[in-house]
Write a protein that holds these residues in place. Structure first.
Motif, PDB file in Angstrom:
ATOM      1  N   MET A  45     -10.596 -18.184   4.227  1.00 24.16           N
ATOM      2  CA  MET A  45     -10.270 -18.217   2.807  1.00 24.16           C
ATOM      3  C   MET A  45     -11.463 -18.670   1.979  1.00 24.16           C
ATOM      4  N   LEU A  46     -12.231 -19.606   2.493  1.00 20.74           N
ATOM      5  CA  LEU A  46     -13.441 -20.028   1.781  1.00 20.74           C
ATOM      6  C   LEU A  46     -14.454 -18.892   1.720  1.00 20.74           C
ATOM      7  N   LYS A  47     -14.574 -18.162   2.813  1.00 18.57           N
ATOM      8  CA  LYS A  47     -15.485 -17.010   2.813  1.00 18.57           C
ATOM      9  C   LYS A  47     -14.994 -15.933   1.848  1.00 18.57           C
ATOM     10  N   ALA A  48     -13.685 -15.742   1.767  1.00 14.92           N
ATOM     11  CA  ALA A  48     -13.126 -14.769   0.828  1.00 14.92           C
ATOM     12  C   ALA A  48     -13.416 -15.188  -0.610  1.00 14.92           C
ATOM     13  N   GLN A  49     -13.274 -16.483  -0.888  1.00 16.27           N
ATOM     14  CA  GLN A  49     -13.614 -16.990  -2.225  1.00 16.27           C
ATOM     15  C   GLN A  49     -15.088 -16.733  -2.523  1.00 16.27           C
ATOM     16  N   GLY A  50     -15.938 -16.916  -1.508  1.00 19.99           N
ATOM     17  CA  GLY A  50     -17.365 -16.647  -1.673  1.00 19.99           C
ATOM     18  C   GLY A  50     -17.634 -15.184  -1.959  1.00 19.99           C
ATOM     19  N   GLN A  51     -16.895 -14.328  -1.301  1.00 17.50           N
ATOM     20  CA  GLN A  51     -17.069 -12.886  -1.527  1.00 17.50           C
ATOM     21  C   GLN A  51     -16.687 -12.526  -2.956  1.00 17.50           C
ATOM     22  N   VAL A  52     -15.617 -13.117  -3.453  1.00 19.60           N
ATOM     23  CA  VAL A  52     -15.207 -12.881  -4.841  1.00 19.60           C
ATOM     24  C   VAL A  52     -16.322 -13.341  -5.783  1.00 19.60           C
ATOM     25  N   ALA A  53     -16.887 -14.512  -5.520  1.00 23.61           N
ATOM     26  CA  ALA A  53     -17.982 -15.019  -6.353  1.00 23.61           C
ATOM     27  C   ALA A  53     -19.178 -14.070  -6.323  1.00 23.61           C
ATOM     28  N   LYS A  54     -19.510 -13.594  -5.146  1.00 21.83           N
ATOM     29  CA  LYS A  54     -20.647 -12.679  -5.009  1.00 21.83           C
ATOM     30  C   LYS A  54     -20.408 -11.389  -5.790  1.00 21.83           C
ATOM     31  N   GLU A  55     -19.197 -10.874  -5.716  1.00 17.54           N
ATOM     32  CA  GLU A  55     -18.867  -9.619  -6.400  1.00 17.54           C
ATOM     33  C   GLU A  55     -18.995  -9.720  -7.914  1.00 17.54           C
ATOM     34  N   VAL A  56     -18.828 -10.918  -8.460  1.00 18.94           N
ATOM     35  CA  VAL A  56     -18.982 -11.088  -9.906  1.00 18.94           C
ATOM     36  C   VAL A  56     -20.366 -11.631 -10.258  1.00 18.94           C
ATOM     37  N   GLY A  57     -21.266 -11.643  -9.277  1.00 17.91           N
ATOM     38  CA  GLY A  57     -22.650 -12.025  -9.541  1.00 17.91           C
ATOM     39  C   GLY A  57     -22.932 -13.512  -9.523  1.00 17.91           C
ATOM     40  N   ASP A  59     -23.970 -15.828  -7.212  1.00 18.71           N
ATOM     41  CA  ASP A  59     -24.539 -16.103  -5.891  1.00 18.71           C
ATOM     42  C   ASP A  59     -24.576 -17.590  -5.535  1.00 18.71           C
ATOM     43  N   PRO A  60     -24.908 -18.492  -6.488  1.00 20.04           N
ATOM     44  CA  PRO A  60     -24.878 -19.916  -6.131  1.00 20.04           C
ATOM     45  C   PRO A  60     -23.485 -20.380  -5.675  1.00 20.04           C
ATOM     46  N   MET A  61     -22.444 -19.876  -6.326  1.00 21.35           N
ATOM     47  CA  MET A  61     -21.083 -20.248  -5.928  1.00 21.35           C
ATOM     48  C   MET A  61     -20.765 -19.688  -4.550  1.00 21.35           C
ATOM     49  N   GLU A  62     -21.234 -18.485  -4.263  1.00 20.50           N
ATOM     50  CA  GLU A  62     -21.026 -17.913  -2.936  1.00 20.50           C
ATOM     51  C   GLU A  62     -21.637 -18.820  -1.874  1.00 20.50           C
ATOM     52  N   LYS A  63     -22.855 -19.318  -2.121  1.00 30.08           N
ATOM     53  CA  LYS A  63     -23.523 -20.211  -1.163  1.00 30.08           C
ATOM     54  C   LYS A  63     -22.716 -21.502  -0.982  1.00 30.08           C
ATOM     55  N   ASN A  64     -22.145 -22.023  -2.075  1.00 29.18           N
ATOM     56  CA  ASN A  64     -21.312 -23.223  -1.972  1.00 29.18           C
ATOM     57  C   ASN A  64     -20.107 -22.973  -1.071  1.00 29.18           C
ATOM     58  N   PHE A  65     -19.466 -21.823  -1.234  1.00 30.54           N
ATOM     59  CA  PHE A  65     -18.319 -21.492  -0.388  1.00 30.54           C
ATOM     60  C   PHE A  65     -18.730 -21.289   1.065  1.00 30.54           C
ATOM     61  N   GLU A  66     -19.916 -20.726   1.297  1.00 26.08           N
ATOM     62  CA  GLU A  66     -20.427 -20.569   2.668  1.00 26.08           C
ATOM     63  C   GLU A  66     -20.579 -21.929   3.336  1.00 26.08           C
ATOM     64  N   ARG A  67     -21.198 -22.870   2.611  1.00 27.89           N
ATOM     65  CA  ARG A  67     -21.370 -24.214   3.174  1.00 27.89           C
ATOM     66  C   ARG A  67     -20.021 -24.884   3.394  1.00 27.89           C
ATOM     67  N   ALA A  68     -19.108 -24.720   2.453  1.00 32.42           N
ATOM     68  CA  ALA A  68     -17.766 -25.302   2.611  1.00 32.42           C
ATOM     69  C   ALA A  68     -17.076 -24.744   3.846  1.00 32.42           C
ATOM     70  N   ALA A  69     -17.226 -23.449   4.089  1.00 30.32           N
ATOM     71  CA  ALA A  69     -16.620 -22.833   5.278  1.00 30.32           C
ATOM     72  C   ALA A  69     -17.198 -23.445   6.548  1.00 30.32           C
ATOM     73  N   GLU A  70     -18.483 -23.752   6.538  1.00 25.89           N
ATOM     74  CA  GLU A  70     -19.095 -24.384   7.711  1.00 25.89           C
ATOM     75  C   GLU A  70     -18.529 -25.781   7.950  1.00 25.89           C
ATOM     76  N   LEU A  71     -18.133 -26.456   6.886  1.00 26.86           N
ATOM     77  CA  LEU A  71     -17.662 -27.833   7.011  1.00 26.86           C
ATOM     78  C   LEU A  71     -16.205 -27.955   7.445  1.00 26.86           C
TER      79      LEU A  71
END
Length: 130
Positions: A45-57, A59-71
């Motif tokens: 779900m965190l990765k999906a949120q990141g994908q949504v962020a990436k799709e709307v441009g 990118d910093p939010m996408e990276k935040n969601f990527e790190r959150a998914a790792e945690l």
């Protein structure tokens, strides 16, 4: 996925334990069928949120969601320790390097480890290491 996910993707949202969002109701909580782990977000779900962020441009939010998914798989006490150590003047550079190494080797949190290493470098330049 369509944002907000909780509105448009209810059937696809699952918790860390795999419980569907639609199965987490007050009635189920009152019956003691929902545990604290059932309400923790999943990596997916965190990765999906990141994908949504990436799709709307965003990118910093996408990276935040990527790190959150790792945690997600990092124990809470380790995250709290990490938070404390990342505060200015709380750690030595070696302590931060060791924390990054632990994130990478023990939890496979590559992006989080990279962030900690970047913080160590910036803290060193700014003179805010212990």
């Amino acid at each position: 996925m369509q944002y907000p996910l909780g509105e448009h993707e209810k059937e696809r949202i699952t918790s860390k334990t795999g419980k569907k969002l639609t199965d987490i109701t007050l009635d189920e909580v009152m019956k003691d069928h929902v545990s604290s782990d059932d309400i923790k977000i999943s990596k997916e779900m965190l990765k999906a949120q990141g994908q949504v962020a990436k799709e709307v441009g965003n990118d910093p939010m996408e990276k935040n969601f990527e790190r959150a998914a790792e945690l997600v798989d990092v124990p809470d006490d380790v995250i709290l320790k990490m938070y404390d150590k990342l505060r200015p003047n709380r750690s030595t550079k070696l302590e931060l390097v060791m924390m990054a190494q632990e994130l990478l080797e023990k939890y496979n949190a590559r992006n989080c480890a990279k962030l900690v290493m970047e913080a160590a470098e910036v803290y060193e330049k700014r003179g805010i290491l212990r």
